[in-house]
Every structure is written in structure tokens, then in C-alpha cells.
Design a protein around this motif. Structure first.
Motif, PDB file in Angstrom:
ATOM      1  N   ILE A   1      26.256 -11.747 -81.471  1.00 54.12           N
ATOM      2  CA  ILE A   1      26.742 -12.316 -80.214  1.00 54.12           C
ATOM      3  C   ILE A   1      26.789 -13.840 -80.349  1.00 54.12           C
ATOM      4  O   ILE A   1      25.760 -14.483 -80.548  1.00 54.12           O
ATOM      5  N   LEU A   2      27.981 -14.397 -80.272  1.00 50.89           N
ATOM      6  CA  LEU A   2      28.158 -15.846 -80.316  1.00 50.89           C
ATOM      7  C   LEU A   2      28.457 -16.331 -78.897  1.00 50.89           C
ATOM      8  O   LEU A   2      29.516 -16.029 -78.341  1.00 50.89           O
ATOM      9  N   THR A   3      27.518 -17.043 -78.310  1.00 48.24           N
ATOM     10  CA  THR A   3      27.679 -17.580 -76.960  1.00 48.24           C
ATOM     11  C   THR A   3      27.998 -19.071 -77.057  1.00 48.24           C
ATOM     12  O   THR A   3      27.289 -19.812 -77.761  1.00 48.24           O
ATOM     13  N   VAL A   4      29.070 -19.490 -76.394  1.00 50.24           N
ATOM     14  CA  VAL A   4      29.482 -20.896 -76.470  1.00 50.24           C
ATOM     15  C   VAL A   4      29.856 -21.401 -75.084  1.00 50.24           C
ATOM     16  O   VAL A   4      30.205 -20.627 -74.186  1.00 50.24           O
ATOM     17  N   ASN A   5      29.765 -22.716 -74.930  1.00 46.06           N
ATOM     18  CA  ASN A   5      30.247 -23.332 -73.693  1.00 46.06           C
ATOM     19  C   ASN A   5      31.745 -23.109 -73.547  1.00 46.06           C
ATOM     20  O   ASN A   5      32.479 -23.070 -74.537  1.00 46.06           O
TER      21      ASN A   5
ATOM     22  N   TYR B   1      36.595 -16.938 -85.601  1.00 44.83           N
ATOM     23  CA  TYR B   1      35.418 -16.769 -84.732  1.00 44.83           C
ATOM     24  C   TYR B   1      35.840 -16.233 -83.359  1.00 44.83           C
ATOM     25  O   TYR B   1      35.521 -16.796 -82.330  1.00 44.83           O
ATOM     26  N   LYS B   2      36.545 -15.094 -83.460  1.00 47.90           N
ATOM     27  CA  LYS B   2      36.981 -14.383 -82.267  1.00 47.90           C
ATOM     28  C   LYS B   2      36.341 -13.007 -82.229  1.00 47.90           C
ATOM     29  O   LYS B   2      35.969 -12.446 -83.273  1.00 47.90           O
ATOM     30  N   THR B   3      36.229 -12.459 -81.041  1.00 48.45           N
ATOM     31  CA  THR B   3      35.675 -11.117 -80.887  1.00 48.45           C
ATOM     32  C   THR B   3      36.450 -10.122 -81.743  1.00 48.45           C
ATOM     33  O   THR B   3      37.686 -10.125 -81.762  1.00 48.45           O
ATOM     34  N   GLY B   4      35.701  -9.290 -82.461  1.00 50.32           N
ATOM     35  CA  GLY B   4      36.314  -8.267 -83.295  1.00 50.32           C
ATOM     36  C   GLY B   4      36.249  -8.550 -84.782  1.00 50.32           C
ATOM     37  O   GLY B   4      36.426  -7.636 -85.596  1.00 50.32           O
ATOM     38  N   GLU B   5      35.970  -9.797 -85.160  1.00 52.94           N
ATOM     39  CA  GLU B   5      35.841 -10.116 -86.570  1.00 52.94           C
ATOM     40  C   GLU B   5      34.568  -9.490 -87.147  1.00 52.94           C
ATOM     41  O   GLU B   5      33.605  -9.240 -86.424  1.00 52.94           O
ATOM     42  N   ILE B   6      34.574  -9.254 -88.451  1.00 55.21           N
ATOM     43  CA  ILE B   6      33.411  -8.712 -89.135  1.00 55.21           C
ATOM     44  C   ILE B   6      32.717  -9.836 -89.900  1.00 55.21           C
ATOM     45  O   ILE B   6      33.330 -10.503 -90.732  1.00 55.21           O
TER      46      ILE B   6
ATOM     47  N   ILE C   1      37.794 -23.559 -83.013  1.00 52.97           N
ATOM     48  CA  ILE C   1      37.322 -22.844 -84.200  1.00 52.97           C
ATOM     49  C   ILE C   1      36.261 -23.646 -84.948  1.00 52.97           C
ATOM     50  O   ILE C   1      35.230 -23.108 -85.366  1.00 52.97           O
ATOM     51  N   ASP C   2      36.500 -24.947 -85.123  1.00 55.63           N
ATOM     52  CA  ASP C   2      35.565 -25.775 -85.884  1.00 55.63           C
ATOM     53  C   ASP C   2      34.183 -25.830 -85.239  1.00 55.63           C
ATOM     54  O   ASP C   2      33.156 -25.761 -85.935  1.00 55.63           O
ATOM     55  N   GLU C   3      34.140 -25.951 -83.922  1.00 57.86           N
ATOM     56  CA  GLU C   3      32.851 -26.014 -83.242  1.00 57.86           C
ATOM     57  C   GLU C   3      32.120 -24.683 -83.317  1.00 57.86           C
ATOM     58  O   GLU C   3      30.891 -24.640 -83.507  1.00 57.86           O
TER      59      GLU C   3
END
Length: 234
Positions: free
Chosen positions: A109-113, A72-77, A120-122
Motif C-alpha cells: 500500500i503506497l499512501t501519498v499526499n 507507481y500506479k495501482t495494479g503494478e507488481i 511518478i518521481d516523488e
């Protein structure tokens, strides 16, 4: 119930009319057969299904491996409704997922605190919740559409993770189960699975009448089966 091993598989002799084969979530191959069915017939059946069994087990393992790879990092498909999206992860004051379809390539777009940016789990939980919410909304819309077309009714529709099936039907209780992962497939594939499971209300088994009925409402259903690459997942 009697048990024996044939060609390396545990066979359950029960009071059933036909041979039943399924792969459990723990990847155990479960085979039940009529009490007095001859061993030679069982061996021939197993040999006819061995390549299928191996292919299903391999596909399940491949899916598991792919799921393990996500960080769950930028660039994954990641996929949604049959389309591929670039994942963009950023920090914000709240946790959320949104789509951008008006650009190329498309983006999720995944926005997280900030405090869970490296967790990764969260991040996975946030994404899975978003997928489930979309699945619940869209699957029920498709279900209502096909219930009206077929003039059918069901008592319950459950949307949940399923290890080896895209869907299932309890035709006695009129319960339909749909795999949450279907939300990553195209609407055409999703609708085929729904039609497939609803057809079981009239035809519990996969006989000629079953597929004739499906073909009446979806003449190109074989295309969907090929796309899902899982005709045996039902």
C-alpha cells in the motif's frame, strides 16, 4: 600504464599479476592485464568471456528498462523479499508504505499526499526510501548472524544502489557493500551474497578454497547462485 585495443576492447597494461575484468556502472568493460602478457593469451581470455560480457550488459539493460516502466500506479507488481505484491496507490494525509501479507494476492500500500498522486518521481522516492530502510534493517540482521557464525568482523557495511553487482568486499579495509536491490530477493539469496562477500575476507579471489569455504557453511549455495542468475556479479 599502457593502453591498447584488442578485439574491440580497451586493454590496460599495469603492474598486476592476473587479468582483471569488470563492468563499470557506465557499462564500460574494463580489462587490466600484466605488463608483458602476450597478446594471444589476452585474445583467448577475451573470447572466453565475450558471451558472459554480453549477457551481463543485456541483463543490466533489461533491469533499466523494467525500472523505466514503473509508473507507481495501482495494479503494478513490485517485489519484496522474493515475493510479488500488487501495488495499491491511494491518497492520505501523509506519505507511507505498508505491506499486507494476510490476503491474496499480497499488497504493498503506497499512501501519498493528493498533490503528488500523479508525480511518478516523488512516488518513486517514497518507495525507494522504504526499500532502503527495510534493507538496512534486514541486511544488518543477516550480517550479524553470519559474522557470528564465521567468527569474523568488519569495519563498515554500506547499503547502496549498485549497477552491476549484488555486493562487493574490500578485504584490506574490511568494508562490505550490499546492493539495495537485494531487498527484493529471497532471504536465502540475501544470505548467500553476505556469506559470499564475507568469504572474501579470507579468500580475495574466486579460487577452489573460496568455494570450498562457502560450501562448508552453505552446501546448497549453487542454488542461490542460480536464483540470482548473477554468479559473475561479484
Amino acid at each position: 600504464m599502457n593502453k591498447e585495443r584488442i578485439l574491440g576492447y580497451e586493454i590496460h597494461r599495469k603492474k598486476v599479476k592476473n587479468i582483471n575484468l569488470r563492468i563499470k556502472p557506465n557499462l564500460e568493460v574494463y580489462i587490466s592485464v600484466p605488463m608483458n602478457l602476450h597478446r594471444d593469451y589476452i585474445e583467448n581470455f577475451i573470447r572466453s568471456k565475450e558471451e558472459w560480457i554480453k549477457s551481463v550488459l543485456k541483463k543490466v539493460e533489461n533491469v533499466k528498462e523494467k525500472q523505466k516502466d514503473f509508473e507507481y500506479k495501482t495494479g503494478e507488481i513490485h517485489k519484496f523479499l522474493g515475493k510479488e505484491y500488487n501495488l495499491i496507490v491511494k491518497t492520505g494525509n501523509f506519505n507511507a508504505v505498508s505491506l499486507k501479507n494476510n490476503i491474496r494476492p499480497n499488497e504493498i500500500i503506497l499512501t501519498v499526499n493528493e498533490n503528488i498522486f500523479e508525480n511518478i518521481d516523488e512516488k518513486k522516492k517514497i518507495m525507494e526510501k522504504w526499500y532502503f530502510e527495510n534493507a538496512k534493517k534486514l541486511f544488518l540482521q543477516f550480517m550479524e548472524k553470519w559474522l557470528e557464525i564465521l567468527d569474523e568482523n568488519v569495519e563498515k557495511v554500506a547499503i547502496k544502489p549498485m549497477k552491476t553487482r549484488w555486493g562487493s568486499c574490500n578485504y584490506v579495509k574490511r568494508y562490505i557493500n550490499l546492493n539495495t536491490e537485494l531487498i527484493k530477493r529471497t532471504p536465502f539469496e540475501i544470505e548467500y551474497v553476505i556469506l559470499h562477500e564475507l568469504t572474501h575476507l579470507k579468500y580475495p579471489n574466486h579460487g577452489r578454497g573460496f568455494y570450498n569455504y562457502i560450501e562448508r557453511y552453505m552446501p546448497n549455495y549453487k542454488v542461490a547462485e542460480k536464483m540470482l542468475n548473477a554468479k559473475h556479479y561479484y
